[in-house]
Design a protein around this motif. Structure first.
Motif: not given
Length: 761
Positions: A61-68, A72-78, A193-197
């Motif tokens: 579950q930890l690996n899955q959560l980290a990947s999600v 989800a956040i990195v797709k906004y970096q560009h 760009v701000k990503v709301d958590l």
């Protein structure tokens, strides 16, 4: 009979509890302990296995959560890079016209709807937001200055910026990506760009575990457990906390440490922790509850964060507790059934032994009654004598057989002609009292009421709790020796009281004589103090004559000149002479007043004294003598110090010390004739030191310095009372006086007094 009874009790005890049955009890206890130990160990092993299984599930579950989270956040970096290359963004930053900014706001809003980002906004080089996707909201960023944010500073330096913080405007947590906007080679602004958590927290809210997103400082930035937000996992120094506060990363949130009460590693990648959490009860009260979790974490390297999962162990702990309870219950039921079987066997055995024991007890009680030293009599429910033991017959020296069936009054008479026994017992019964104790005489009355024998005794009557009938037991204790002791003590007490009265009278007479002697001693002491004053005044008489003769001579001269000026009608000159005469008269009055006050007789009156004024008054009295002997005196500055004492008596002490200093200087061959006064202070004391340049103190003088009538001066000079009286005066004012030689030559006398503490300070 007694020996046989003890043998029976010993045999019975050994039969019931000794030998093989006793060993069986120990075996049963040992077996019970082994079973309990096995249950505890088995429960621990089962718990460890279940936690191990949970650990593998949590790892996945930890690996899955980290990947999600990372995806989800990195797709906004560009996105900031794309915004920075937009021509409308550049045009709005270069010109900042209302039309360009309005179009840019709409375009940013449309981009946010497509990308599902939280917020996008453009900042000029001064840190001021000129356009934002939330321009129509109350929490719009437009017009806000974010120059203090690190992501702005990084972008202005030409680098892509990243940052995480609690929004100062929106009050929402987010991850920020920024990029510089170029016009040619020049940076003209920053795209952010701000990503709301919050959206991620809602997605994982209904999981069977609690997740935490932890920043590089160890602070919980995002969590499915709202109460854990902004709590610290680990330790931070004061400087690090100050740095976080200055960056306004978490606005005004109070950073606290997460209440972890227990922590133990389970394996190399997981830890078992107990967290204290506040729970609000239905009545409004708050109590702490302890919850156990399996903790695992791993880094999200791209974001420089760590993600952690806290899997609750409540279900596992409850299962283990239920398993243990079931096994313990089975063991207890088995032990109870086995114990009931043993108990029935023992009861059957004890019943036969109890019957035998009862027969032996009856025989034993009879032996005890027959051989006791106290006289015992039993009464029936009508208070008639029923039986008695031999001790009471030995006490009277008579057989009591003829008294059976008679009332107790034929055997016992209360002391001091109290009411007869029947009336006393009736009153006792009406009050519900079960025990009656009286002092009286044990006697034997014939039919003619003749007393054959009379013995002082203490009688105690108590009701016996018999199953079939009511009866009473009366105990008689011989008080012959006790009465004799009481008479001896009474005689001794009377003799002691007479001796105390005699001694008290002698002490009162001695006290009266002592008070009279003390009063005479105090009168003598007052006279000695007055004598010392007059002695000092006698020594100063020559100087006093000189002080008064000078102004008198001047007064005569001014008076003659005044008459001359009046005859010549020179009134201004005559007025000036009269003013001089008036001034000289006041000066003479001051001189006489000083000596008059100094010579006053009286007792010490404690009160606040200005130290400097007392010193000046003493110096004025000694002024003429010091001038005549050509002695210089150095005084300290006035610091306004106050001490507790009597002004006149303190002046007398200082005059005595100044006079002794002058005598010491005159007796020495010193060329430097000088007296120095030093005043030192502490929190509760004030020290006055008088230092001279005289011959100093000899060893013999230092030993006897404060003894009455001791003097180191020439014969016929001084009475030897000055320092002795000064010591008594200083001690009466709760102070101390000491003397010593100075290394530079001469002597120093120090007076230490209590500093006056004003209640207003």
């Amino acid at each position: 009979m007694k020996d046989r009874h003890l043998m029976f009790r010993t045999r019975l005890k050994n039969g019931l509890f000794g030998g093989a049955p006793k060993r069986l009890i120990w075996l049963y206890l040992l077996a019970l302990l082994l079973v309990v130990w096995a249950i505890l160990k088995g429960g621990d092993a089962l718990r460890h296995q279940q936690i191990k299984t949970l650990r593998y599930e949590v790892s996945d579950q930890l690996n899955q959560l980290a990947s999600v989270l990372e995806n989800a956040i990195v797709k906004y970096q560009h996105m900031p890079t794309l915004l920075a290359s937009n021509d409308r963004v550049k045009q709005a930053l270069l010109h900042e016209t209302d039309k360009d900014i309005e179009q840019l706001n709409r375009e940013l809003k449309q981009i946010n709807l497509i990308t599902e980002a939280s917020d996008s906004y453009i900042i000029n080089t001064h840190g001021l937001t000129i356009a934002a996707s939330n321009y129509q909201k109350k929490t719009s960023f437009v017009g806000k200055n974010f120059a203090f944010r690190p992501y702005f500073k990084e972008a202005m330096s030409g680098k892509a910026g990243r940052y995480y913080a609690l929004g100062t405007t929106s009050n929402r947590r987010g991850y920020y990506f920024s990029y510089p906007v170029y016009s040619g080679d020049k940076i003209i602004g920053v795209a952010v760009v701000k990503v709301d958590l919050t959206q991620f927290e809602k997605r994982f809210n209904n999981q069977s575990y609690e997740f935490l997103l932890i920043d590089p400082d160890g602070i919980v930035f995002s969590s499915s457990h709202p109460d854990w937000l902004y709590h610290l996992l680990g330790e931070l120094s004061h400087q690090e906390l100050q740095r976080i506060a200055e960056s306004q990363r978490y606005k005004d949130k109070d950073i606290k440490k997460l209440a972890i009460a227990y922590s133990k590693p389970f394996d190399s990648k997981s830890t078992i922790v107990d967290v204290l959490e506040e729970m609000t009860l239905p009545n409004g009260k708050v109590q702490l509850e302890r919850h156990a979790y399996l903790q695992m974490s791993r880094p999200i390297r791209l974001l420089n964060f760590r993600v952690a999962i806290f899997a609750p162990l409540k279900t596992i702990n409850e299962d283990i507790a239920l398993w243990r309870a079931i096994f313990v219950g089975g063991v207890i039921i088995t032990a109870l059934l086995f114990g009931l079987a043993m108990l029935r066997t023992r009861m059957l055995r004890e019943r036969s032994d109890a019957n035998e024991m009862a027969r032996h007890n009856q025989a034993y009680i009879r032996e005890v009654i027959q051989n006791t030293q106290a006289g015992l009599v039993t009464l029936d429910d009508s208070y008639q004598i029923e039986s008695f033991n031999p001790a009471i017959e030995r006490l009277l020296g008579q057989s009591l057989a003829p008294l059976v069936g008679q009332p107790l009054s034929v055997l016992f008479q209360p002391i001091d002609n109290q009411q007869d026994y029947e009336q006393n017992t009736e009153s006792v019964e009406s009050m519900g009292v079960k025990v009656l104790t009286q002092e009286g005489t044990l006697c034997y009355l014939e039919n003619d009421k003749t007393v054959l024998q009379s013995i002082p005794v203490e009688m105690t009557l108590c009701e016996m709790q018999l199953p079939n009938r009511r009866s009473f037991l009366v105990t008689f204790h011989d008080m012959t020796e006790r009465k004799r002791y009481e008479q001896e003590i009474t005689h001794a007490r009377n003799a002691l009281e007479a001796r105390v009265k005699e001694r008290t009278s002698e002490l009162e007479e001695a006290n009266s004589r002592l008070r009279h002697e003390i009063e005479e001693h105090e009168g003598t002491q007052r006279e000695l103090i007055q004598t010392a004053k007059l002695a000092v005044l006698g020594q100063l008489s020559a100087g006093l004559n000189h002080e008064l003769n000078q102004p008198l001579t001047a007064i005569r001269a001014f008076a003659e000149n005044g008459l001359t000026f009046l005859e010549r009608n020179k009134y201004p000159q005559a007025k000036a002479n009269l003013e001089q005469i008036s001034q000289l008269g006041r000066h003479m009055g001051d001189i006489i007043a000083r000596f008059k006050v100094f010579a006053r007789k009286g007792d010490i009156q404690q009160g606040p004294i200005p130290v400097h004024e007392a010193m000046l008054a003493a110096v004025r009295i000694m002024e003429s003598r010091y001038k005549g002997a050509d002695i210089a005196i150095e005084l300290p500055e006035d610091k306004g110090l106050m001490v507790v004492g009597d002004t006149v008596f303190l002046e007398q002490v200082l005059v005595n010390l100044l006079a002794n200093a002058a005598d010491s200087i005159q007796e020495s061959a010193s060329v430097d004739k000088q007296v120095c006064v030093v005043i030192q202070e502490s929190a509760d004391k004030v020290l006055i030191a008088i230092q001279d340049t005289g011959k100093g103190l000899s060893e013999d003088a230092q030993k006897h310095l404060f003894e009455p009538f001791f003097t180191s001066k020439a014969s016929g000079v001084g009475l030897g009372l000055g320092l002795s009286i000064s010591q008594r005066i200083v001690e009466a004012m709760n102070g101390q006086i000491q003397a010593q030689n100075l290394d530079s030559g001469g002597a120093e006398f120090c007076v230490t007094l209590t500093r006056f503490q004003s209640t207003l300070s």
